[in-house]
Design a protein around this motif. Structure first.
Motif, PDB file in Angstrom:
ATOM      1  N   PHE A  55      -8.411   3.179   4.079  1.00 52.92           N
ATOM      2  CA  PHE A  55      -7.160   3.725   3.541  1.00 52.92           C
ATOM      3  C   PHE A  55      -6.509   2.732   2.590  1.00 52.92           C
ATOM      4  N   ALA A  56      -6.561   1.451   2.983  1.00 50.02           N
ATOM      5  CA  ALA A  56      -5.909   0.415   2.165  1.00 50.02           C
ATOM      6  C   ALA A  56      -6.533   0.350   0.770  1.00 50.02           C
ATOM      7  N   GLY A  83      -6.666   7.334  -0.480  1.00 53.44           N
ATOM      8  CA  GLY A  83      -5.551   6.792   0.291  1.00 53.44           C
ATOM      9  C   GLY A  83      -4.939   7.726   1.313  1.00 53.44           C
ATOM     10  N   LYS A  84      -5.204   9.015   1.175  1.00 56.12           N
ATOM     11  CA  LYS A  84      -4.555   9.941   2.091  1.00 56.12           C
ATOM     12  C   LYS A  84      -5.498  11.028   2.571  1.00 56.12           C
ATOM     13  N   ARG A 142      -8.783   6.141  12.167  1.00 61.70           N
ATOM     14  CA  ARG A 142      -7.447   5.975  12.749  1.00 61.70           C
ATOM     15  C   ARG A 142      -7.331   4.685  13.564  1.00 61.70           C
ATOM     16  N   PHE A 143      -8.366   4.326  14.276  1.00 65.01           N
ATOM     17  CA  PHE A 143      -8.196   3.262  15.265  1.00 65.01           C
ATOM     18  C   PHE A 143      -9.013   2.001  15.028  1.00 65.01           C
ATOM     19  N   ASN A 145       0.366   4.277   0.141  1.00 65.29           N
ATOM     20  CA  ASN A 145      -0.030   5.413   0.980  1.00 65.29           C
ATOM     21  C   ASN A 145       0.149   5.150   2.470  1.00 65.29           C
ATOM     22  N   ARG A 171      -8.712   1.444   8.677  1.00 60.65           N
ATOM     23  CA  ARG A 171      -7.443   1.254   7.965  1.00 60.65           C
ATOM     24  C   ARG A 171      -7.704   0.587   6.614  1.00 60.65           C
ATOM     25  N   SER A 174      -4.279  -4.699  -3.994  1.00 60.33           N
ATOM     26  CA  SER A 174      -3.533  -5.174  -2.836  1.00 60.33           C
ATOM     27  C   SER A 174      -4.471  -5.471  -1.683  1.00 60.33           C
ATOM     28  N   ALA A 175      -5.467  -4.611  -1.511  1.00 58.11           N
ATOM     29  CA  ALA A 175      -6.408  -4.795  -0.413  1.00 58.11           C
ATOM     30  C   ALA A 175      -7.139  -6.128  -0.564  1.00 58.11           C
ATOM     31  N   PHE A 177       0.858  -1.183   0.000  1.00 53.63           N
ATOM     32  CA  PHE A 177       0.000   0.000   0.000  1.00 53.63           C
ATOM     33  C   PHE A 177       0.895   1.234   0.000  1.00 53.63           C
ATOM     34  N   PHE A 221      -9.784  -1.296  12.467  1.00 52.26           N
ATOM     35  CA  PHE A 221      -9.167  -2.002  11.350  1.00 52.26           C
ATOM     36  C   PHE A 221      -9.956  -1.726  10.077  1.00 52.26           C
ATOM     37  N   GLY A 249      -8.117   2.690  -0.727  1.00 54.56           N
ATOM     38  CA  GLY A 249      -7.780   3.928  -1.419  1.00 54.56           C
ATOM     39  C   GLY A 249      -6.359   3.915  -1.959  1.00 54.56           C
ATOM     40  N   GLY A 250      -5.470   3.207  -1.261  1.00 56.51           N
ATOM     41  CA  GLY A 250      -4.082   3.146  -1.697  1.00 56.51           C
ATOM     42  C   GLY A 250      -3.895   2.181  -2.846  1.00 56.51           C
ATOM     43  N   SER A 251      -4.472   1.009  -2.716  1.00 54.24           N
ATOM     44  CA  SER A 251      -4.383   0.014  -3.769  1.00 54.24           C
ATOM     45  C   SER A 251      -5.471  -1.029  -3.583  1.00 54.24           C
TER      46      SER A 251
END
Lengths: 509, 344
Positions: free
Chosen positions: B199-200, B270-271, B190-191, A104, B196, B207-208, A102, B193, B202-204
């Protein structure tokens, strides 16, 4: 893991056994009656050309596909329907070519992700995430900043993160798909060191790679596939390079290095004098004649790619001059370069060289649209097709139709399309950057033969690469770069692969 | 210190501070309690909407149907309580409105998660459909005679600021709603899973999936949450203006997306952080409401906002470029020093 190792020593029974595995997609057999045993604590390499069924086999081992026929026995138990999650739980980890990290998220979070997933975490414990990540990195003997975002790391470091993640919870079998494609020699060495260390701790490894030298250096066992069948396997010591190539391709391939044709009178086409680019390279001077293939090699960061980019006008030089056929030219942008008859096949064909979702013919025609268009600027689709069909035939692009999107093609064929696209402008100078990276042996030979025949016809070719065998097979003259300078120039006939390899490496010290 | 400088939020904070000081020095009224209360109050619905959209954008998606969801869900709820035989109360008003929002959001989630349709197109379509339902079946008439509990909640204050001219500024109780939404979004992102996981994805996304996140379920929930929060925002807005107006939120999606982007949330997913969102919101509110204090006509505010966004995008792009250069240089140094080996 300890418990497992004891068991492994006692019985030496395979960790996973596949018997008579077959799998078809839409009536086409991707795998046909595969038998395979993976013993604990061994390093296997799985070889075969693109489309031979390697990835299908990996997906069956990791539970992504269920086989149509056959049996999977994992740790002594027969698995009926194995899901990826189950496979992961049993300790089978796949590191994909893109590493599946990931970008990010932080290093720590990336490494801990799998463990947290299997733990069925609901509330995130950041302390635990950090300590787990630290632990996994300690196991590998690496140290990366835990709070750094992964997108800021190099490719090699991203791979280390993927490995750390895979071993962070009791991996027993690690499958690595083409792990060295994007790495430099040094990084590959570092990776192998780590793989050996993992192996010593009892983890089996399946290594998928096109690069013969690497495979022979690392693996203990070899499995070779062709057309969905296992054609050979056994101890690595029983195999030679030629034997492996023969099994993979089903034909004997010979590659002799390139010599300039004797009877021609070649004149200098491109000459550069003292060109410098801040942060890229400095004081580079060389010239190249017609019919020549000049190799530029060096480690990552030696300035070889920066030089190639500058010669194609992607980036500008700060000082020095470039002469084409004796006349001084300025390369301000790519268009300048193309108009001067310079073509460039970039390193990363997927991002720099192709429009993946566009059909093959459009991709080939894109460089010569102005030539194919009529007075008012309209382009006839028939002329695009005619031209591209000709190139498809000339370069042996394996495809059913020129209307197919490029992303359906294999790596080797994609590379041929990139080549065709630039050859269509009929360049005087062709710059190639790593033309056979990630391409299988058969296609590699095709591409290299193509390059040689272009040179024989009179083209000047500059080949930028860190693949020693590729350089040796193609070039008649080789320049070695280091820290932005050309430090040595050798004729290919006066050097062999090992010597060249050592020359590149020795320069580090 | 380095860490703080590395964050985009820091730059926004500095720019915001400078604008505030500039406006404040030209017209001291800006820093008066009354003006501050006004700004905070006006920020409430924007803040709620922005929090919902932020979650969607962090997951790599987009939801532009939320003004339609907000409009439809509150209007239907109002109609029921105004024309129906049951009076209802403020809690029920929120509950029913949010439930309708949840359902409308889940419809988005269904198409996006199950059929893998692009979120922009799905929510563009549902925006049209939801407005269509609103105008064909429920009309576009403004509802001005609201139940008493809505009017009283609208006026319920924590405190009231009175300035020297005797003007009073109510600091409303419903301000807590936006605080609650922000806090909840922060904690979840933030806290948990699941957070998270957002975010995961959003990042990829690929991969998620490989790591084992139930991406489809997560997407379904994300758009559900977005719908719910949109309805909540709609309800609060209705309470604020004390009327049900089916036309007042049209076009709000772009404003809210601007706020989110100004807040440093990566538009490709992702951010992003709630802290950044608060800054983006504050920036928007100051430009939107306070330029008038220094005599700049309100026609200029969209112009100024546009310039601000442009500059901000430029700063981010520049920083990224520098960052990449830095990484490259470090790599080269490492190579020369250790022969490319990873630090062992």
């Amino acid at each position: 893991m300890k418990e497992y190792m004891k068991e492994g020593v006692r019985t030496d029974s395979p960790f996973i056994r596949l018997s008579n595995i077959s799998k078809s997609f839409a009536g086409i057999k991707a795998l046909n009656g595969i038998d395979l045993e993976i013993k604990p604590g061994r390093i296997y390499c799985l070889m075969g050309e693109n489309g031979c069924g390697k990835s299908t086999l990996i997906k069956i081992i990791s539970g992504v596909y269920a086989p149509d026929e056959g049996e999977i026995e994992l740790d002594g138990k027969i698995m009926k329907h194995m899901t990826p999650k189950e496979a992961m739980k049993k300790g089978i980890e796949v590191i994909y070519q893109d590493f599946s990290v990931f970008p990010n998220l932080t290093v720590a979070e990336n490494i801990s992700m799998n463990t947290e997933m299997t733990r069925k975490t609901k509330i995130v414990n950041w302390k635990r995430i950090h300590s787990q990540a630290q632990l996994a990195m300690d196991k590998l003997g690496i140290a990366l900043p835990l709070d750094e975002t992964v997108e800021h790391l190099s490719v090699a470091n991203r791979q280390l993160i993927a490995i750390s993640r895979a071993i962070s919870h009791d991996a027993k079998l690690l499958i690595m798909d083409e792990p060295t494609t994007a790495l430099t020699k040094c990084e590959v060495d570092a990776l192998f060191e780590i793989v050996k260390r993992l192996n010593e701790s009892g983890i089996s490894i399946i290594f998928v790679s096109h690069k013969l030298d690497e495979v022979m250096q690392l693996s203990q066992e070899i499995v070779i596939m062709r057309n969905g069948e296992k054609v050979a396997d056994g101890n690595m010591t029983d195999f030679t390079k030629d034997k492996i190539i023969y099994y993979m391709t089903g034909r004997k391939l010979t590659n002799t290095s390139y010599r300039i044709p004797q009877n021609v009178n070649s004149k200098i086409t491109l000459e550069v004098k003292h060109i410098t680019q801040k942060g890229g390279f400095s004081d580079i001077s060389f010239s190249i004649k017609e019919n020549e293939i000049v190799g530029i090699t060096g480690l990552l960061g030696s300035g070889r790619t920066a030089l190639a980019n500058a010669l194609f006008g992607i980036s500008r030089i700060d000082s020095g001059e470039i002469l084409l056929d004796g006349k001084r030219i300025r390369l301000r942008n790519v268009r300048n370069a193309v108009l001067n008859g310079i073509a460039y096949v970039p390193e990363d064909r997927l991002t720099e060289g192709l429009f993946l979702n566009q059909p093959i013919n459009q991709n080939i025609a894109v460089t010569v649209l102005d030539k194919l268009s009529n007075k008012i600027g309209l382009v006839k689709s028939a002329s695009i097709r005619n031209m591209s069909l000709e190139w498809i035939k000339r370069l042996h692009v394996k495809t059913e139709s020129d209307e197919l999107s490029v992303h359906f093609l294999s790596g080797g064929n994609q590379q041929k399309v990139v080549l065709a696209k630039w050859l269509a402008i009929n360049p005087k100078i062709l710059i190639l950057n790593g033309p056979t990276v990630g391409v299988d042996i058969g296609a590699k030979t095709d591409i290299i033969e193509m390059i040689k025949s272009l040179a024989r016809e009179g083209m000047s070719i500059i080949l930028v690469s860190d693949d020693v065998s590729e350089i040796m097979m193609c070039c008649n003259r080789i320049m070695i770069m280091r820290s932005g300078r050309i430090t040595e120039e050798v004729m290919a006939e006066n050097i062999n692969e090992t010597e060249l390899y050592n020359k590149i490496r020795v320069q580090e010290e | 210190m380095k860490k703080i400088l590395a964050k985009n939020e820091f730059y926004l904070f500095v720019i915001l501070l400078m604008i505030c000081l500039l406006i404040g020095s030209m017209n001291p009224v800006f820093f008066s309690l009354g003006n501050m209360v006004d700004l905070l109050r006006a920020a409430v619905p924007y803040g709620i909407f922005a929090a919902g959209i932020m979650i969607v954008i962090v997951s790599g998606g987009i939801d532009i149907s939320f003004p339609a969801i907000a409009t439809l869900s509150t209007y239907v709820t109002l109609l029921l309580f105004v024309n129906g035989s049951y009076e209802g109360n403020i809690v029920l008003f929120f509950l029913l409105s949010c439930s309708i929002g949840l359902i409308l959001g889940l419809v988005n989630g269904f198409f996006i998660a199950v059929f893998d349709f692009p979120p922009l197109i799905v929510t563009l379509a549902t925006q049209s459909i939801y407005y269509g339902i609103q105008y064909t079946f429920f009309g576009s008439k403004r509802l001005t005679f609201l139940p008493e509990y809505i009017n009283s909640f609208s006026k319920a204050d924590l405190f009231t600021a009175v300035d020297e001219n005797g003007m009073s500024y109510i600091f409303p109780k419903y301000f807590f709603i936006v605080v609650f939404v922000f806090l909840l979004a922060f904690l979840v992102l933030r806290f948990t899973f699941m957070g998270r996981g957002i975010f995961a994805i959003g990042g990829s996304k690929s991969s998620a999936i490989r790591v084992g996140f139930n991406v489809k379920l997560l997407q379904f929930l994300i758009y559900g949450a977005s719908g719910t929060i949109a309805a909540l925002g709609g309800a609060v807005y209705t309470i604020m203006i004390r009327q049900g107006n089916p036309a007042s939120l049209i076009g709000l999606e772009m404003t809210i997306i601007s706020i989110v982007v100004l807040g440093g949330i990566e538009i490709n997913g992702g951010k992003g952080s709630i802290f950044g969102l608060v800054l983006g919101l504050a920036f928007f509110m100051v430009i939107n409401n306070s330029l008038i204090l220094v005599g700049i006509s309100s026609y200029w505010k969209t112009f100024v906002l546009g310039i601000a966004m442009y500059l901000y995008a430029a700063v981010i792009a520049y920083k990224r470029k520098m960052r990449n250069k830095q990484v490259h240089e470090i790599d080269m140094q490492a190579l020369q020093k250790e022969g490319g080996k990873v630090s062992e």
